[in-house]
Design an enzyme around this catalytic site. Structure first.
Site, mmCIF file in Angstrom:
data_model
loop_
_atom_site.group_PDB
_atom_site.id
_atom_site.type_symbol
_atom_site.label_atom_id
_atom_site.label_comp_id
_atom_site.label_asym_id
_atom_site.label_seq_id
_atom_site.Cartn_x
_atom_site.Cartn_y
_atom_site.Cartn_z
ATOM 1 C CG ASP A 13 -1.475 1.283 1.604
ATOM 2 O OD1 ASP A 13 -2.143 1.845 0.724
ATOM 3 O OD2 ASP A 13 -1.270 1.783 2.741
ATOM 4 C CG ASP A 15 -1.578 7.853 0.640
ATOM 5 O OD1 ASP A 15 -1.148 8.988 0.831
ATOM 6 O OD2 ASP A 15 -1.969 7.443 -0.472
HETATM 7 O O1 M1P Z 1 -4.211 5.905 -0.795
HETATM 8 C C1 M1P Z 1 -5.180 6.175 0.155
HETATM 9 C C2 M1P Z 1 -6.087 7.317 -0.251
HETATM 10 O O2 M1P Z 1 -5.313 8.479 -0.553
HETATM 11 C C3 M1P Z 1 -6.064 9.630 -0.804
HETATM 12 O O3 M1P Z 1 -6.842 9.876 0.335
HETATM 13 P P1 M1P Z 1 -6.967 11.300 1.058
HETATM 14 O O4 M1P Z 1 -6.722 12.353 0.052
HETATM 15 O O5 M1P Z 1 -8.333 11.260 1.636
HETATM 16 O O6 M1P Z 1 -5.899 11.296 2.144
HETATM 17 C C4 M1P Z 1 -7.032 9.448 -1.950
HETATM 18 O O7 M1P Z 1 -6.306 9.459 -3.158
HETATM 19 C C5 M1P Z 1 -7.824 8.162 -1.789
HETATM 20 O O8 M1P Z 1 -8.499 7.897 -3.005
HETATM 21 C C6 M1P Z 1 -6.931 6.990 -1.472
HETATM 22 O O9 M1P Z 1 -7.694 5.836 -1.217
#
Ligand code: M1P
Length: 251
Positions: A13, A15
């Site tokens: 993953d 983020d």
């Molecule tokens: O990768 C996780 C999420 O990252 C972004 O989320 P946010 O902007 O809410 O922090 C988005 O690109 C979301 O689509 C994605 O799942």
């Protein structure tokens, strides 16, 4: 040095696992991934679209799809292998304009009732395989993002919106997932991160590792983490990912 084990793939993953939310990977994480890539096959599987994953993981001057063996953006609804596009889904074709417009109109109407610490622009981002709904607006600054995230922890704005969306669209085949800090991902049933395994399975890997931070039920890593085809690992931060990878593969 031992030959690269091409029967093993390690999927990450993005983020919270390789980077802080929507920020760039650190040089330590990048070095760890490049060292791992010399040993096994490496893939990224993020909820974000390719533009965002590229900003976060390309180290500034490169094309992320050439940097890793596989890059699965939007949960793998857009898939690249060795720099080549191998698959792309089209949510508009799949769900139909009528359903999508009903969903978008409802979400915009609900968001128009909210008063938040700040509101900016791009409340609905239309991607190839999913729709991202964002009450603060995707064009917010980092400070506004952090402010919304703290506000949302206390006031559960997104949870309430998801509950309303689920109640309004119970039988339309949509999934509403809180994957990141400020938004909600909307996609058809079964288009979660397990979707990318369709591509991975074509290459007949013996072992598929997955590392993610949101692996508990309700988190957007949960389905792929608990899928019988993967060996799932939970991490608490990018530093923890580096620590676990170093221990498992590099020392
Ligand atoms: O990768 C996780 C999420 O990252 C972004 O989320 P946010 O902007 O809410 O922090 C988005 O690109 C979301 O689509 C994605 O799942």
């Amino acid at each position: 040095m031992a030959a690269r084990d091409t029967s093993t793939i390690v999927l990450f993953d993005v983020d919270g696992t390789l980077t802080p939310a929507r920020q760039r990977a650190s040089p330590e994480t990048e070095a760890c991934l490049q060292a791992l890539k010399k040993k096994v096959v490496v893939g990224l599987v993020g909820g974000s679209d390719l533009v965002k994953i590229n900003e976060q993981m390309s180290m500034g001057d490169d094309d992320v799809t050439k940097r890793y063996d596989y890059v699965f953006s939007e949960n793998g609804l857009v898939a690249h292998k060795n720099g080549e596009l191998i698959h792309k889904q089209d949510i508009a074709k799949y769900m139909g304009e009528d359903k999508l417009q009903k969903l978008i109109n409802f979400a915009l109407n609900e968001m128009s009732q909210l008063t938040l610490p700040s509101k900016r622009g791009t409340f609905v981002e239309f991607r190839s395989g999913m729709i991202n709904v964002c009450p603060v607006g995707r064009s917010c600054s980092q400070a506004q993002r952090d402010e919304f995230a703290a506000y949302d922890k206390e006031h559960r704005v997104r949870e309430a919106l998801v509950a309303k969306l689920r109640a309004e669209f119970p039988n339309d085949g949509f999934v509403f997932a809180i994957g990141g800090q400020i938004s909600i991902d909307v996609y058809p049933e079964n288009w979660d991160k397990r979707y990318c395994l369709q591509q991975v399975e074509k290459d007949q890997f013996k072992t598929i590792y997955f590392f993610g931070d949101k692996t508990s039920p309700g988190g957007n890593d949960h389905e792929i983490f608990s899928d019988p085809r993967t060996l799932g690992y939970t991490v608490t931060s990018p530093a923890d990912t580096v620590e676990q990878i170093t221990r498992l593969f590099l020392s």
